[in-house]
Design a protein around this motif. Structure first.
Motif, PDB file in Angstrom:
ATOM      1  N   TYR A  66       0.835  -1.204   0.000  1.00  0.00           N
ATOM      2  CA  TYR A  66       0.000   0.000   0.000  1.00  0.00           C
ATOM      3  C   TYR A  66       0.869   1.253   0.000  1.00  0.00           C
ATOM      4  O   TYR A  66       1.803   1.382   0.795  1.00  0.00           O
ATOM      5  N   PHE A  67       0.530   2.172  -0.916  1.00  0.00           N
ATOM      6  CA  PHE A  67       1.151   3.492  -0.945  1.00  0.00           C
ATOM      7  C   PHE A  67       0.060   4.512  -0.654  1.00  0.00           C
ATOM      8  O   PHE A  67      -0.949   4.574  -1.374  1.00  0.00           O
ATOM      9  N   GLY A  68       0.256   5.294   0.394  1.00  0.00           N
ATOM     10  CA  GLY A  68      -0.747   6.274   0.784  1.00  0.00           C
ATOM     11  C   GLY A  68      -0.420   7.664   0.275  1.00  0.00           C
ATOM     12  O   GLY A  68       0.719   7.960  -0.097  1.00  0.00           O
ATOM     13  N   LEU A  69      -1.434   8.520   0.240  1.00  0.00           N
ATOM     14  CA  LEU A  69      -1.278   9.919  -0.153  1.00  0.00           C
ATOM     15  C   LEU A  69      -1.507  10.764   1.098  1.00  0.00           C
ATOM     16  O   LEU A  69      -2.637  10.861   1.580  1.00  0.00           O
ATOM     17  N   PRO A  70      -0.456  11.353   1.652  1.00  0.00           N
ATOM     18  CA  PRO A  70      -0.581  12.060   2.939  1.00  0.00           C
ATOM     19  C   PRO A  70      -1.676  13.118   2.959  1.00  0.00           C
ATOM     20  O   PRO A  70      -2.325  13.323   3.984  1.00  0.00           O
ATOM     21  N   GLN A  71      -1.877  13.795   1.816  1.00  0.00           N
ATOM     22  CA  GLN A  71      -2.892  14.847   1.792  1.00  0.00           C
ATOM     23  C   GLN A  71      -4.301  14.277   1.679  1.00  0.00           C
ATOM     24  O   GLN A  71      -5.286  14.994   1.838  1.00  0.00           O
ATOM     25  N   TYR A  72      -4.416  12.982   1.390  1.00  0.00           N
ATOM     26  CA  TYR A  72      -5.709  12.283   1.323  1.00  0.00           C
ATOM     27  C   TYR A  72      -5.571  10.992   2.127  1.00  0.00           C
ATOM     28  O   TYR A  72      -5.250   9.933   1.575  1.00  0.00           O
ATOM     29  N   PRO A  73      -5.809  11.044   3.436  1.00  0.00           N
ATOM     30  CA  PRO A  73      -5.495   9.913   4.319  1.00  0.00           C
ATOM     31  C   PRO A  73      -6.217   8.602   3.984  1.00  0.00           C
ATOM     32  O   PRO A  73      -5.771   7.538   4.387  1.00  0.00           O
ATOM     33  N   ASP A  74      -7.316   8.658   3.251  1.00  0.00           N
ATOM     34  CA  ASP A  74      -8.062   7.422   2.973  1.00  0.00           C
ATOM     35  C   ASP A  74      -7.932   6.997   1.510  1.00  0.00           C
ATOM     36  O   ASP A  74      -8.742   6.214   1.018  1.00  0.00           O
ATOM     37  N   ARG A  75      -6.905   7.496   0.813  1.00  0.00           N
ATOM     38  CA  ARG A  75      -6.679   7.114  -0.587  1.00  0.00           C
ATOM     39  C   ARG A  75      -5.380   6.324  -0.698  1.00  0.00           C
ATOM     40  O   ARG A  75      -4.351   6.725  -0.138  1.00  0.00           O
ATOM     41  N   PHE A  76      -5.432   5.213  -1.454  1.00  0.00           N
ATOM     42  CA  PHE A  76      -4.253   4.354  -1.570  1.00  0.00           C
ATOM     43  C   PHE A  76      -4.078   3.823  -2.988  1.00  0.00           C
ATOM     44  O   PHE A  76      -5.055   3.553  -3.691  1.00  0.00           O
ATOM     45  N   LEU A  77      -2.821   3.644  -3.383  1.00  0.00           N
ATOM     46  CA  LEU A  77      -2.456   2.855  -4.552  1.00  0.00           C
ATOM     47  C   LEU A  77      -1.966   1.514  -4.008  1.00  0.00           C
ATOM     48  O   LEU A  77      -1.195   1.479  -3.041  1.00  0.00           O
ATOM     49  N   VAL A  78      -2.427   0.429  -4.605  1.00  0.00           N
ATOM     50  CA  VAL A  78      -2.112  -0.910  -4.080  1.00  0.00           C
ATOM     51  C   VAL A  78      -1.391  -1.723  -5.148  1.00  0.00           C
ATOM     52  O   VAL A  78      -1.941  -1.978  -6.223  1.00  0.00           O
ATOM     53  N   ASP A  79      -0.162  -2.108  -4.839  1.00  0.00           N
ATOM     54  CA  ASP A  79       0.660  -2.905  -5.750  1.00  0.00           C
ATOM     55  C   ASP A  79       0.431  -4.381  -5.438  1.00  0.00           C
ATOM     56  O   ASP A  79       0.771  -4.854  -4.347  1.00  0.00           O
ATOM     57  N   LEU A  80      -0.163  -5.105  -6.385  1.00  0.00           N
ATOM     58  CA  LEU A  80      -0.482  -6.519  -6.173  1.00  0.00           C
ATOM     59  C   LEU A  80       0.700  -7.410  -6.564  1.00  0.00           C
ATOM     60  O   LEU A  80       1.540  -7.022  -7.375  1.00  0.00           O
ATOM     61  N   PRO A  81       0.780  -8.624  -6.012  1.00  0.00           N
ATOM     62  CA  PRO A  81       1.881  -9.538  -6.358  1.00  0.00           C
ATOM     63  C   PRO A  81       1.947  -9.809  -7.858  1.00  0.00           C
ATOM     64  O   PRO A  81       0.929 -10.004  -8.517  1.00  0.00           O
ATOM     65  N   GLY A  82       3.151  -9.806  -8.390  1.00  0.00           N
ATOM     66  CA  GLY A  82       3.339 -10.097  -9.811  1.00  0.00           C
ATOM     67  C   GLY A  82       3.374 -11.590 -10.067  1.00  0.00           C
ATOM     68  O   GLY A  82       3.779 -12.373  -9.204  1.00  0.00           O
ATOM     69  N   TYR A  83       2.932 -11.979 -11.246  1.00  0.00           N
ATOM     70  CA  TYR A  83       2.956 -13.388 -11.617  1.00  0.00           C
ATOM     71  C   TYR A  83       3.758 -13.563 -12.895  1.00  0.00           C
ATOM     72  O   TYR A  83       4.014 -12.612 -13.616  1.00  0.00           O
ATOM     73  N   GLY A  84       4.099 -14.782 -13.205  1.00  0.00           N
ATOM     74  CA  GLY A  84       4.765 -15.052 -14.470  1.00  0.00           C
ATOM     75  C   GLY A  84       6.101 -15.713 -14.241  1.00  0.00           C
ATOM     76  O   GLY A  84       6.186 -16.926 -14.149  1.00  0.00           O
ATOM     77  N   TYR A  85       7.124 -14.865 -14.075  1.00  0.00           N
ATOM     78  CA  TYR A  85       8.466 -15.411 -13.901  1.00  0.00           C
ATOM     79  C   TYR A  85       8.811 -15.636 -12.436  1.00  0.00           C
ATOM     80  O   TYR A  85       9.899 -16.082 -12.116  1.00  0.00           O
ATOM     81  N   ALA A  86       7.899 -15.280 -11.538  1.00  0.00           N
ATOM     82  CA  ALA A  86       8.184 -15.433 -10.110  1.00  0.00           C
ATOM     83  C   ALA A  86       8.350 -16.904  -9.765  1.00  0.00           C
ATOM     84  O   ALA A  86       7.433 -17.695  -9.927  1.00  0.00           O
ATOM     85  N   LYS A  87       9.543 -17.256  -9.289  1.00  0.00           N
ATOM     86  CA  LYS A  87       9.803 -18.647  -8.905  1.00  0.00           C
ATOM     87  C   LYS A  87       9.477 -18.781  -7.431  1.00  0.00           C
ATOM     88  O   LYS A  87      10.314 -18.536  -6.572  1.00  0.00           O
ATOM     89  N   VAL A  88       8.251 -19.153  -7.145  1.00  0.00           N
ATOM     90  CA  VAL A  88       7.810 -19.255  -5.757  1.00  0.00           C
ATOM     91  C   VAL A  88       7.201 -20.633  -5.531  1.00  0.00           C
ATOM     92  O   VAL A  88       6.702 -21.272  -6.458  1.00  0.00           O
ATOM     93  N   PRO A  89       7.222 -21.100  -4.264  1.00  0.00           N
ATOM     94  CA  PRO A  89       6.632 -22.410  -3.960  1.00  0.00           C
ATOM     95  C   PRO A  89       5.136 -22.433  -4.273  1.00  0.00           C
ATOM     96  O   PRO A  89       4.453 -21.406  -4.199  1.00  0.00           O
TER      97      PRO A  89
END
Length: 204
Positions: A66-89
């Motif tokens: 979550y990335f918040g905007l200090p001047q707008y306390p209830d607004r957020f940009l949300v970076d979701l997990p990437g898929y594709g080349y991610a080598k994860v269990p």
């Protein structure tokens, strides 16, 4: 004209639903395959070099960031997990899938989804899946075709039109489409306008 996203800052990273902020306000989520340029797009939109970590190892985002905007306390940009080349269990991949499924189906604060795709390789299964989640909820989605500087202007325009036609068949007019380049800043203002509209914030 001032950029309302320029003051975005890291707020938290959630690996479990209970770690999410209270479900109110406005959130715009960003999804994309691990090599689509999602972090670079976020940095360009917010006019920052290192807001979202750009890794040489694709798939490093393993939480909802979550990335918040200090001047707008209830607004957020949300970076979701990437898929594709991610080598994860497999169990971690399953956890992400369940977490994202619950997030998309129940998160009231979610106002729209930006799906980041490499313009040279658009509309992979994952991209369609994420768009389907959003349209199912009746929310708007925006397809950001990144790395457009790698193609000629006419070639990029042809891809945009082809993607628009393809998505219209599946989702009607629920998904908007544009070309984008974090490198050359092509389409940055257009994308920012879409996101700020969803967040209901105006230029400072």
């Amino acid at each position: 004209m001032a950029n309302p996203l320029a003051r975005a800052q890291y707020t938290l990273a959630a690996h479990l639903p209970r770690q999410l902020p209270p479900d109110g306000g406005f959130e715009v989520a960003f999804a994309g395959r691990s090599n689509a340029g999602k972090s670079s797009a976020l940095n360009a939109l917010c006019q920052q070099n290192a807001l979202a970590r750009v890794s040489k190892t694709p798939g490093r985002t393993q939480q909802l960031v979550y990335f918040g905007l200090p001047q707008y306390p209830d607004r957020f940009l949300v970076d979701l997990p990437g898929y594709g080349y991610a080598k994860v269990p497999q169990d971690l991949r399953a956890h992400w899938q369940a977490f994202l499924d619950n997030y998309f189906r129940t998160r009231i604060a979610l106002r729209g989804l930006v799906v980041v795709m490499d313009i040279r390789h658009p509309l992979k299964d994952y991209d369609r899946h994420m768009l389907g989640y959003t349209v199912e909820r009746g929310l708007p989605a925006h397809a950001l075709l990144t790395k457009a500087d790698k193609l000629s202007r006419s070639a990029a325009g042809n891809v945009v039109q082809a993607v628009k036609r393809d998505l219209a068949k599946s989702f009607g007019d629920a998904v908007s489409v544009q070309s984008f380049s974090g490198e050359s800043k092509l389409g940055v203002e257009q994308a920012r306008e879409v996101i700020c509209g969803w967040l209901e914030i105006a230029p400072d």
